[in-house]
Design a protein around this motif. Structure first.
Motif, PDB file in Angstrom:
ATOM      1  N   ALA A 239     -12.195   3.885   0.780  1.00  0.00           N
ATOM      2  CA  ALA A 239     -12.320   2.785   1.438  1.00  0.00           C
ATOM      3  C   ALA A 239     -12.302   3.238   3.164  1.00  0.00           C
ATOM      4  O   ALA A 239     -12.892   2.920   4.000  1.00  0.00           O
ATOM      5  CB  ALA A 239     -11.634   1.778   1.152  1.00  0.00           C
ATOM      6  N   ALA A 240     -11.233   3.966   3.097  1.00  0.00           N
ATOM      7  CA  ALA A 240     -10.996   4.497   4.667  1.00  0.00           C
ATOM      8  C   ALA A 240     -12.127   5.360   5.083  1.00  0.00           C
ATOM      9  O   ALA A 240     -12.454   5.039   6.312  1.00  0.00           O
ATOM     10  CB  ALA A 240      -9.592   5.230   4.722  1.00  0.00           C
ATOM     11  N   ARG A 241     -12.629   6.290   4.248  1.00  0.00           N
ATOM     12  CA  ARG A 241     -13.445   7.195   4.608  1.00  0.00           C
ATOM     13  C   ARG A 241     -14.976   6.210   5.056  1.00  0.00           C
ATOM     14  O   ARG A 241     -15.631   6.625   6.050  1.00  0.00           O
ATOM     15  CB  ARG A 241     -13.786   8.131   3.643  1.00  0.00           C
TER      16      ARG A 241
ATOM     17  N   ASP B  21      -5.612   1.909  -5.096  1.00  0.00           N
ATOM     18  CA  ASP B  21      -4.793   2.897  -5.215  1.00  0.00           C
ATOM     19  C   ASP B  21      -4.959   3.910  -4.187  1.00  0.00           C
ATOM     20  O   ASP B  21      -6.024   3.750  -3.471  1.00  0.00           O
ATOM     21  CB  ASP B  21      -4.584   3.534  -6.795  1.00  0.00           C
ATOM     22  N   ALA B  22      -4.035   4.823  -4.171  1.00  0.00           N
ATOM     23  CA  ALA B  22      -4.200   5.912  -3.109  1.00  0.00           C
ATOM     24  C   ALA B  22      -5.718   6.313  -3.028  1.00  0.00           C
ATOM     25  O   ALA B  22      -6.288   6.584  -1.796  1.00  0.00           O
ATOM     26  CB  ALA B  22      -3.246   6.885  -3.144  1.00  0.00           C
TER      27      ALA B  22
ATOM     28  N   ASN C  81      -6.108   0.147  12.298  1.00  0.00           N
ATOM     29  CA  ASN C  81      -4.772  -0.203  12.432  1.00  0.00           C
ATOM     30  C   ASN C  81      -3.992   0.664  11.378  1.00  0.00           C
ATOM     31  O   ASN C  81      -3.838   0.103  10.395  1.00  0.00           O
ATOM     32  CB  ASN C  81      -4.388  -1.639  12.251  1.00  0.00           C
ATOM     33  N   LEU C  82      -3.615   1.842  11.969  1.00  0.00           N
ATOM     34  CA  LEU C  82      -3.070   2.764  11.135  1.00  0.00           C
ATOM     35  C   LEU C  82      -1.509   2.865  11.772  1.00  0.00           C
ATOM     36  O   LEU C  82      -1.210   3.179  12.423  1.00  0.00           O
ATOM     37  CB  LEU C  82      -3.670   4.091  11.032  1.00  0.00           C
TER      38      LEU C  82
ATOM     39  N   PRO D 114      -2.356  16.926   2.918  1.00  0.00           N
ATOM     40  CA  PRO D 114      -3.712  17.514   3.230  1.00  0.00           C
ATOM     41  C   PRO D 114      -4.559  16.969   4.237  1.00  0.00           C
ATOM     42  O   PRO D 114      -4.550  15.735   4.604  1.00  0.00           O
ATOM     43  CB  PRO D 114      -4.456  17.563   1.847  1.00  0.00           C
ATOM     44  N   ASP D 115      -5.410  17.710   4.827  1.00  0.00           N
ATOM     45  CA  ASP D 115      -6.124  17.603   5.981  1.00  0.00           C
ATOM     46  C   ASP D 115      -7.107  16.446   5.683  1.00  0.00           C
ATOM     47  O   ASP D 115      -7.312  15.593   6.472  1.00  0.00           O
ATOM     48  CB  ASP D 115      -6.973  18.862   6.473  1.00  0.00           C
ATOM     49  N   ASN D 116      -8.029  16.474   4.360  1.00  0.00           N
ATOM     50  CA  ASN D 116      -8.904  15.364   4.115  1.00  0.00           C
ATOM     51  C   ASN D 116      -8.297  14.298   4.131  1.00  0.00           C
ATOM     52  O   ASN D 116      -8.794  13.153   4.511  1.00  0.00           O
ATOM     53  CB  ASN D 116      -9.504  16.008   3.038  1.00  0.00           C
ATOM     54  N   VAL D 117      -6.922  13.958   3.751  1.00  0.00           N
ATOM     55  CA  VAL D 117      -6.336  12.566   3.635  1.00  0.00           C
ATOM     56  C   VAL D 117      -6.352  12.171   5.103  1.00  0.00           C
ATOM     57  O   VAL D 117      -6.321  11.140   5.230  1.00  0.00           O
ATOM     58  CB  VAL D 117      -5.078  12.825   3.063  1.00  0.00           C
ATOM     59  N   ILE D 118      -5.734  12.927   5.898  1.00  0.00           N
ATOM     60  CA  ILE D 118      -5.574  12.750   7.243  1.00  0.00           C
ATOM     61  C   ILE D 118      -6.700  12.423   7.947  1.00  0.00           C
ATOM     62  O   ILE D 118      -6.758  11.421   8.625  1.00  0.00           O
ATOM     63  CB  ILE D 118      -4.662  13.750   8.010  1.00  0.00           C
ATOM     64  N   ASP D 119      -7.998  13.208   7.561  1.00  0.00           N
ATOM     65  CA  ASP D 119      -9.186  12.545   8.259  1.00  0.00           C
ATOM     66  C   ASP D 119      -9.588  11.272   7.729  1.00  0.00           C
ATOM     67  O   ASP D 119     -10.151  10.367   8.515  1.00  0.00           O
ATOM     68  CB  ASP D 119     -10.102  13.949   7.854  1.00  0.00           C
ATOM     69  N   ALA D 120      -9.286  10.955   6.387  1.00  0.00           N
ATOM     70  CA  ALA D 120      -9.931   9.941   5.979  1.00  0.00           C
ATOM     71  C   ALA D 120      -9.091   8.736   6.563  1.00  0.00           C
ATOM     72  O   ALA D 120      -9.637   7.578   7.147  1.00  0.00           O
ATOM     73  CB  ALA D 120      -9.837   9.719   4.304  1.00  0.00           C
TER      74      ALA D 120
END
Ligand code: SF4
Ligand code: SF4
Ligand code: SF4
Ligand code: SF4
Ligand code: FES
Lengths: 194, 770
Positions: free
Chosen positions: B644-646, B637-638, B677-678, B665-671
């Motif tokens: 996992a991305a982090r 899930d998100a 491959n985004l 939010p920034d923490n999502v973007i950073d992760a």
């Protein structure tokens, strides 16, 4: 027979000395009729303020959709027009314009009038889009178009100017109109709705 | 003739005028009456017959003359009357002649020789907006005397009116202007000096007031007082000197303040953001919904130069917002500037994002996804957002599930608590439409600031409190206290706010809810009550009221709120308080289409129609329908995907950026930046897009066609108000093109077809929509 020849010669010779109908255009200017509808002029007030208050009525009236107006708040310290707003952008696409004069009729402050200019030329379509700066002309000598209407009716500050002095001027002007009407027995021409 | 301005520049200048940050804005409907007054006519109300200009109509007792006339198609000019406000009769514009049949001393109606009743006319014309009809009443609307009276009132109204229509923002949609055209004099007899004021003044950060134009109808004052319940505007001075002003010690800052612009029948109250941006006849008007919260008010998006310049309520919507919208939807919506729009896909080449053609971008993406048929699918993650339309959400999850075969599908801001509640058999959102909230007799707000986050829900609850004496209990809300507390029967605070974290059971608010549930049928647990700092008797009182309530509303804090309620607690509340014909116990949903996305299957746990991902029957149906199987196992899930991305475990993520409806939010973007491959679908180069490997130009909300499902399950149509720039493609088009390349084609002719399929699936799982 000689008489006939002389008679025709007389006609010919009389034309030789008659004033010429031919105008050496473009070396000489062509006179236009007083109510000729040519290139537009955006008039200014005597004090240099723009008449146009960017009400968009001309562009609404225009059957050819030739006019684009973008309004903006009139800067209070350095007003550009006499109203609450002024035209930040005012431009006319002369290729779309059909010179019907509706814009002139619609304008509540007689800002836009059709002038006598008809000599348009350009290499690109864009050359025929005239901007506000090109349309603006100083009052009053630039153009004599107000003869149709009583221009004094319009040559007074636009109503929404809220300085008290201006208001008094309006009231006074109105008073004069009415006195005039009483004196001459002719009703004042009032174009203002209500 | 140089120096002209090109169309593009015009458009830019125009947009430049409205700063991107606080763009947009507001008004229509002005004084025009929308429908009739929605008042409660008791079913047993007596019917009375009234004759208006020769036509007879039977209406319930208590109907105003102006309303009865409206039913017969007479539009009596009016300014102070508004169908949602109490009549006051201050403008006198609605005068009519009224007569009553003469009565004999014994009470029978006196008749003349022909047997017609004798009418006794009132000596003076009467305001039709304050007078109710009575049996046998005869009204003359178009008689000479009535018209003369109204003309005279019009002349009075105009003596101090500046008549500056050409510079007035209301010009063109102004009730006063219209009425003056219909019945005004062609010229003014007033030669004295008009009353002048400094014009305009800013009375709030959104609204300008021009007191010269005001006709003292007091609609604005009454709106703030009667509807919003905050006396923020008032009349200053008396008689000829009176004017409208912000009340002393107050500010015009309620969240519905923008509506006074709409209801002002002249251009006295105008929208500062929309000021001079356009004239009404130039606007292209599209009816759509507001994406700023999960209420989805019907709004008109009014556009000039293909850009929304204002948002106004779209007439009556008697399922959602009626005539009002909040200031967030009116003033705080953003639409990106055309200059910033993405019109070509971008791909990272040598570390830089470079423009590539659509074909190349799609081919590359398809190649990458093709490996999914062999590679472990857990690597492919699809993340949508709560601002997607139902159709997009459905297609996105179908693409992930059936084309790529990945179960890692979710959307940002999906509330895990709601999913959990559904798993336990609870209900997602409201079971009655939002407008019906005003029928409640007991409202309990647990920890969610509905004033701010669900403004229209607050408005309707408030109406219930004001008009039906409903009891309002607010617990655990700390913001906007002065606005809400005034209306609350019980205000409970200090329940350990601030402790956060999932899974802990000792939160004060949740505890409070549990004690309350126990107390409904049993005893108050005095120990717990004391530990919460509440008197046990108070809890007993609330529980008693809850128990007696026929239509209770309970709005529980969700994970967006400081102190969420546990799903188990909500479930218990639902079991106790949901009645067969009244179902209004649920979590608050904060984000736009969160309910719609969840129901469309955009989550790892649920297939479309809220069936669990391993529901064999539904999987079979979907297999038939889609031609491919769906993965049985739940995927990321998100939250776990971001984790996992982090940790750098994700290889591929396709993220749909919700900007500009809301920002990630920034923490999502950073992760997400760690994902090699985004793929990002975005309408502008957002922060997230800058981190992407590939960016696909997407449409903005106002360019989409589709549907939205609100908090109460009401499905409404989202219409395209703005033509998208060429080069941006809708997500549906991209998904269909990709699925073709992957040889598992998805194709739908219209968004409608998608919605129909989704609704069929929902019906299959026993969910109905309104
Ligand atoms: S003269 Fe007629 S066509 Fe030309 S700009 Fe004016 S209204 Fe339009
Ligand atoms: S030229 Fe006249 S009609 Fe046109 S916008 Fe200006 S004031 Fe209005
Ligand atoms: S500001 Fe508008 S709504 Fe308020 S009293 Fe004046 S005219 Fe009426
Ligand atoms: S209440 Fe919600 S949907 Fe309605 S206008 Fe406000 S933000 Fe938009
Ligand atoms: S509308 Fe009736 S008095 Fe104003």
């Amino acid at each position: 027979m000689v008489r006939e020849i002389l008679r025709s010669l007389k006609v010919t010779l009389s034309h030789l000395f008659a004033p010429k109908a031919t105008i050496q255009y473009p070396d000489e200017p062509v006179p236009v009729a007083p109510r000729f509808r040519g290139r537009h002029i955006l008039r200014l007030w005597e004090d240099g303020k723009e008449r146009c208050i960017a009400c968009h009525l001309c562009s609404a009236a225009c059957p050819a959709d030739a006019i684009t107006v973008i309004a903006e708040d009139n800067p209070r310290d350095n007003p550009i027009s006499r109203g609450e707003r002024y035209a930040k952008v005012y431009q006319i696409d002369l290729l779309r314009c059909i010179f019907c004069g509706y814009c002139e009729d619609a304008c509540p402050v007689n800002a836009i009038v059709l002038g006598s200019g008809f000599e348009f030329s350009g290499y690109r379509r864009e050359d025929f889009i005239v901007s506000k700066e090109e349309l603006l002309e100083p009052h009053p000598n630039s153009f004599v178009k107000d003869s149709f209407f009583d221009s004094t009716l319009y040559d007074r500050p636009y109503l929404p100017v809220s300085s008290l002095a201006d208001r008094e001027a309006i009231v006074e002007g109105r008073q004069r109109e009415i006195e005039e009407a009483v004196r001459t027995g002719k009703p004042p021409i009032v174009i203002r709705p209500y | 003739m140089a120096g002209y301005i090109t169309w593009d520049e015009l458009v830019k200048m125009f947009w430049g005028k409205v700063p991107l940050e606080k763009e947009i804005p507001a008004n229509i409907l002005a004084g025009t009456t929308v429908g009739l007054r929605r008042r409660e006519t008791k079913p047993e109300a007596k019917k009375v017959r009234v004759t208006i200009d020769g036509q007879t109509i039977e209406v319930p007792e208590g109907t105003l003359i102006i309303e009865a006339a409206k039913m017969l198609g007479f539009d009596i000019p009016h300014f102070c009357y508004h169908p949602r406000l109490e009549p006051v009769g201050v403008c006198r514009q609605c005068l009519v002649e009224v007569g009553m049949p003469k009565r004999n001393p014994d009470g029978t109606i006196a008749t003349d020789e022909q047997g017609n009743p004798i009418i006794q006319w009132m000596p003076k014309p009467q305001p039709s907006c304050t007078m109710t009809v009575s049996d046998g009443m005869v009204v003359k609307v178009k008689s000479e005397a009535a018209e003369a009276a109204r003309r005279a009132v019009m002349e009075f109204l105009l003596i101090n009116h500046p008549l500056d229509c050409p510079v007035c923002d209301r010009g063109g949609e102004c009730p006063l202007q219209n009425a003056a055209f219909v019945q005004g004099r062609p010229y003014s007899r007033f030669t004295e000096q008009k009353r002048t004021f400094v014009k305009p003044i800013e009375i709030s950060q959104h609204i300008a007031l021009d007191r010269e134009r005001c006709i003292m109808c007091k609609r604005c004052i009454r709106f703030c007082d009667e509807i919003v319940g905050e006396k923020q505007l008032e009349q200053v001075e008396r008689g000829w000197h009176s004017y409208i002003a912000v009340a002393e010690g107050e500010e015009l800052d309620n969240i519905f303040s923008g509506n006074v612009i709409d209801i002002c029948p002249v251009g006295a109250l105008t929208n500062l953001h929309y000021r001079f941006a356009a004239r009404p006849w130039e606007l292209k008007r599209t009816e759509t919904v507001c994406p700023k919260c999960s209420i989805h008010c019907s709004i008109f998006a009014d556009c000039r130069f293909n850009h929304p310049v204002r948002f106004v309520p779209a007439g009556e919507n008697l399922k959602v917002n009626d005539l009002w919208i909040c200031d967030i939807g009116r003033f705080e919506q953003k639409h990106p500037h055309i200059e910033h729009r993405l019109i070509m896909p971008l791909m990272r080449v040598n570390g830089d994002l470079q423009e590539v053609g659509w074909e190349r971008a799609l081919d590359t993406l398809a190649d990458l996804l093709r490996t999914s048929h062999s590679a472990p699918r857990a690597e492919f993650v699809f993340l949508g957002n709560a601002a997607m339309t139902n159709e997009e959400a459905y297609l996105f999850q179908r693409f992930a599930r059936s084309v790529v075969g990945s179960g890692n599908i979710d959307f940002f801001d999906r509330d895990p608590l709601i999913s959990e509640l559904v798993r336990q058999g609870g209900k997602v959102g409201l079971g009655v439409d939002v407008y019906s909230l005003q029928k409640t007799d007991f409202a309990l707000v647990l920890g969610c600031n509905i004033y701010r986050h669900l403004p229209i829900a607050w408005l309707w609850v408030l109406q219930a409190v004001k008009k039906r004496n409903a009891k309002l209990v607010v617990a655990g809300v700390s913001e906007d206290k002065p606005r809400m507390k005034r209306w609350a029967w019980k205000w409970i605070e200090g329940l350990g706010i601030g402790k956060q974290g999932l899974g802990t059971r000792d939160w004060g608010l949740d505890r409070f809810a549990q004690v309350l549930i126990e107390a409904i049928d049993g005893e108050v647990n005095e120990e717990v009550a004391k530990s919460l700092g509440i008197e046990p008797s108070e809890i007993a009182e609330i529980a008693q009221a809850l128990k007696q309530s026929e239509r209770p509303v309970v709005i529980c804090a969700s994970s967006e709120d400081p102190q969420p309620i546990e799903p188990e607690t909500v479930l218990k509340l639902q079991q106790k308080l949901v009645k067969p014909n009244w179902d209004a116990v649920c979590y608050a949903i904060h984000h736009a289409n969160a309910r719609g996305c969840l129901e469309a299957g955009l989550s790892p746990d649920y297939l479309p129609g809220l069936r669990p991902a391993d529901d064999e029957a539904m999987r079979l149906v979907l297999q038939r329908l889609w031609g491919n199987g769906t993965p049985r196992q739940k995927g990321y899930d998100a939250k776990s995907a971001l984790e996992a991305a982090r940790e750098g475990k994700l290889q591929f993520a396709w993220v749909i950026d919700p900007s500009p409806v809301y920002e990630l939010p920034d923490n999502v973007i950073d992760a997400l930046a760690n994902v090699p491959n985004l793929v990002v679908s975005a309408s502008v180069r957002t922060k997230l897009a800058e981190k992407a490997w590939m960016v696909l130009p997407d449409l903005t909300f106002y360019e989409k066609n589709g549907s939205y499902t609100n908090w109460a399950g009401t499905v409404q149509i989202v219409r395209r108000a703005v033509e998208p720039p060429s080069g941006a493609r809708s997500l549906a088009r991209v998904l269909m093109a990709l699925s073709e390349r992957l040889e598992r084609p998805i194709s739908y002719p219209t968004p409608r077809a998608v919605l129909t399929e989704l609704e069929n699936l929902m019906a299959l799982s026993g969910l109905t929509r309104r």
